[in-house]
Scaffold this motif. Structure first.
Motif, short mmCIF file in Angstrom:
data_model
loop_
_atom_site.label_atom_id
_atom_site.label_comp_id
_atom_site.label_asym_id
_atom_site.label_seq_id
_atom_site.Cartn_x
_atom_site.Cartn_y
_atom_site.Cartn_z
N UNK A 92 68.42 43.10 25.42
CA UNK A 92 68.39 42.18 26.56
C UNK A 92 68.61 42.90 27.90
N UNK A 93 69.61 43.78 27.96
CA UNK A 93 69.92 44.46 29.23
C UNK A 93 68.75 45.32 29.69
N UNK A 94 68.22 46.11 28.77
CA UNK A 94 67.11 47.01 29.11
C UNK A 94 65.88 46.21 29.50
N UNK A 95 65.67 45.11 28.78
CA UNK A 95 64.50 44.28 29.08
C UNK A 95 64.58 43.74 30.52
N UNK A 96 65.74 43.28 30.89
CA UNK A 96 65.92 42.74 32.25
C UNK A 96 65.71 43.84 33.28
N UNK A 97 66.20 45.03 32.98
CA UNK A 97 66.10 46.15 33.91
C UNK A 97 64.64 46.57 34.11
N UNK A 98 63.91 46.71 33.00
CA UNK A 98 62.52 47.15 33.09
C UNK A 98 61.66 46.07 33.73
N UNK A 99 61.92 44.83 33.37
CA UNK A 99 61.15 43.72 33.94
C UNK A 99 61.36 43.64 35.45
N UNK A 100 62.61 43.83 35.84
CA UNK A 100 62.95 43.79 37.27
C UNK A 100 62.22 44.91 38.02
N UNK A 101 62.20 46.11 37.40
CA UNK A 101 61.49 47.22 38.03
C UNK A 101 59.99 46.92 38.12
N UNK A 102 59.43 46.42 37.04
CA UNK A 102 57.99 46.15 37.02
C UNK A 102 57.62 45.09 38.07
N UNK A 103 58.51 44.12 38.26
CA UNK A 103 58.24 43.07 39.26
C UNK A 103 58.13 43.66 40.66
N UNK A 104 58.93 44.72 40.90
CA UNK A 104 58.98 45.30 42.25
C UNK A 104 58.02 46.47 42.43
N UNK A 105 57.49 47.01 41.35
CA UNK A 105 56.67 48.22 41.41
C UNK A 105 55.20 47.88 41.12
N UNK A 106 54.35 48.09 42.11
CA UNK A 106 52.93 47.74 41.94
C UNK A 106 52.26 48.59 40.85
N UNK A 107 52.63 49.88 40.79
CA UNK A 107 52.03 50.76 39.78
C UNK A 107 52.39 50.31 38.36
N UNK A 108 53.67 50.01 38.15
CA UNK A 108 54.11 49.57 36.82
C UNK A 108 53.52 48.21 36.46
N UNK A 109 53.42 47.34 37.49
CA UNK A 109 52.82 46.02 37.24
C UNK A 109 51.37 46.18 36.79
N UNK A 110 50.66 47.07 37.46
CA UNK A 110 49.25 47.30 37.10
C UNK A 110 49.15 47.92 35.71
N UNK A 111 50.07 48.85 35.42
CA UNK A 111 50.01 49.50 34.09
C UNK A 111 50.36 48.50 32.99
N UNK A 112 51.34 47.64 33.27
CA UNK A 112 51.71 46.62 32.28
C UNK A 112 50.54 45.67 32.04
N UNK A 113 49.83 45.35 33.08
CA UNK A 113 48.66 44.47 32.94
C UNK A 113 47.57 45.16 32.11
N UNK A 114 47.42 46.46 32.36
CA UNK A 114 46.44 47.23 31.58
C UNK A 114 46.84 47.22 30.09
#
Lengths: 184, 169
Positions: B23-45
């Protein structure tokens, strides 16, 4: 950081294995239901074209026949991937030895993906599928296991017979290549 | 499409996608992905890769019908299926048989027990798996004993033609 219940050995798998050994044949059915689709996806992504169900069944038959040798150090699904991959390699080698059989190359693997593009409605998805099809066989195995099946590098290393470090390199090379091809 | 310089976060995107984080790691990574355009794009890919993967249908009921019920193998039966042990068993059988034959041909007055052993049918190595543990253990012990026995029979002496002396010791 990785949830132990979702990585490595899933406790439910071990319960079902114990139940099957105790004589409950329904436990085998549940194990098949839990993992058959993942094995079929992996086989198709690795270039298997025909008789995927037969390959999946052979994988299970072989796995259940040698369950006494399964130590549980890796997850049951990872172990199944290992067995399926060996069977798939044997089949592809046998196909190559047949004079008129189609040889599995980078080109034929790509063609497999291309042929499926017609049923992929979304154009982006079709491009992604083509890009994954252009990866080398090892890159594709690692990439599919990581992205589609969610395996860790350790599990991937066990499944494809390599090291964690090599699996990581293959994954990042694959990701870089896919991005480049999508940007073309 | 660029790569996010935060390798730690980027490495965990497939785990986030496949819901394999605590749970903790999931929240941390999700929060980063929400703020990071590169990670958001990679997650979408990654989502597109997973969604577009070929998904052939398989009949789980038919597959599970081909799985035989569990049958525990005994240690001896497992050992008998092992190729190195099969070869070793074959060597012991051949050596044992050869010893019996040698003893039989070298002696004129063979004891009945040896004759009986020599006359017994040969055992195929492949049949080892079907022998009960107790019998297999006894067989191995017996073969070991036969190999260990040295010939105590007297040498054969051919009488000289018209000779005055005969017999040997």
């Amino acid at each position: 950081m990785t949830d132990p219940d979702r990585s490595g050995g899933d406790p439910r798998d071990f319960e079902l294995i114990a139940a099957w050994k105790a004589g409950d044949q329904r436990a085998a059915t549940e194990l098949v239901q839990r993992h058959a689709s993942a094995l079929a996806r992996f086989a198709a992504s690795c270039g298997a074209r025909d008789e995927i169900e037969e390959l999946v069944q052979d994988t299970f038959v072989r796995a259940f026949a040698s369950l006494d040798g399964f130590r549980g150090e890796s997850g049951f699904r990872t172990w199944l991937f290992t067995i399926e991959r060996r069977l798939l390699i044997d089949r592809l080698r046998a196909e190559r030895r047949r004079p008129q059989a189609a040889e599995l190359t980078e080109d034929t693997a790509s063609t497999t993906f291309d042929a499926l593009d017609g049923v992929v409605a979304d154009e982006t998805a079709a491009k992604v599928r083509r890009a994954v099809g252009r990866l080398t066989p090892t890159q594709r195995e690692v990439f599919v296991l990581r992205v589609t099946e969610g395996l860790s590098y350790k599990e991937i290393a066990e499944a494809v017979g390599t090291t964690e470090g090599a699996a990581r390199v293959h994954y990042h090379n694959a990701m870089r290549a896919v991005k480049e091809w999508l940007d073309e | 499409m660029n790569d996010c310089p935060n390798v730690t976060m980027r490495e965990m995107l497939p785990e986030l996608l496949n819901d394999r984080l605590e749970a903790d790691a999931r929240a941390q990574v999700q929060s980063h992905a929400d703020a990071c355009a590169d990670c958001r794009a990679e997650l979408e890919l990654l989502r597109t890769v997973r969604a577009s993967a070929p998904a052939p249908r398989v009949d789980a009921a038919r597959i599970s019908a081909g799985i035989a019920p569990y049958h525990r193998r005994s240690a001896w039966a497992s050992a008998a299926r092992s190729w190195p042990l099969r070869v070793a068993a074959a060597v012991i059988l051949v050596a044992g048989t050869a010893t019996i034959m040698r003893q039989g041909s070298a002696s004129l007055g063979q004891p009945d027990t040896v004759l009986a052993a020599a006359a017994s049918p040969a055992l195929s190595v492949g049949a080892l798996a079907d022998i009960p543990d107790q019998d297999l253990r006894a067989l191995m012990t017996e073969l070991g004993r036969i190999q260990a026995v040295t010939s105590s029979e007297p040498d054969v002496v051919v009488p000289a033609v018209g000779g005055s002396s005969g017999g040997g010791q």
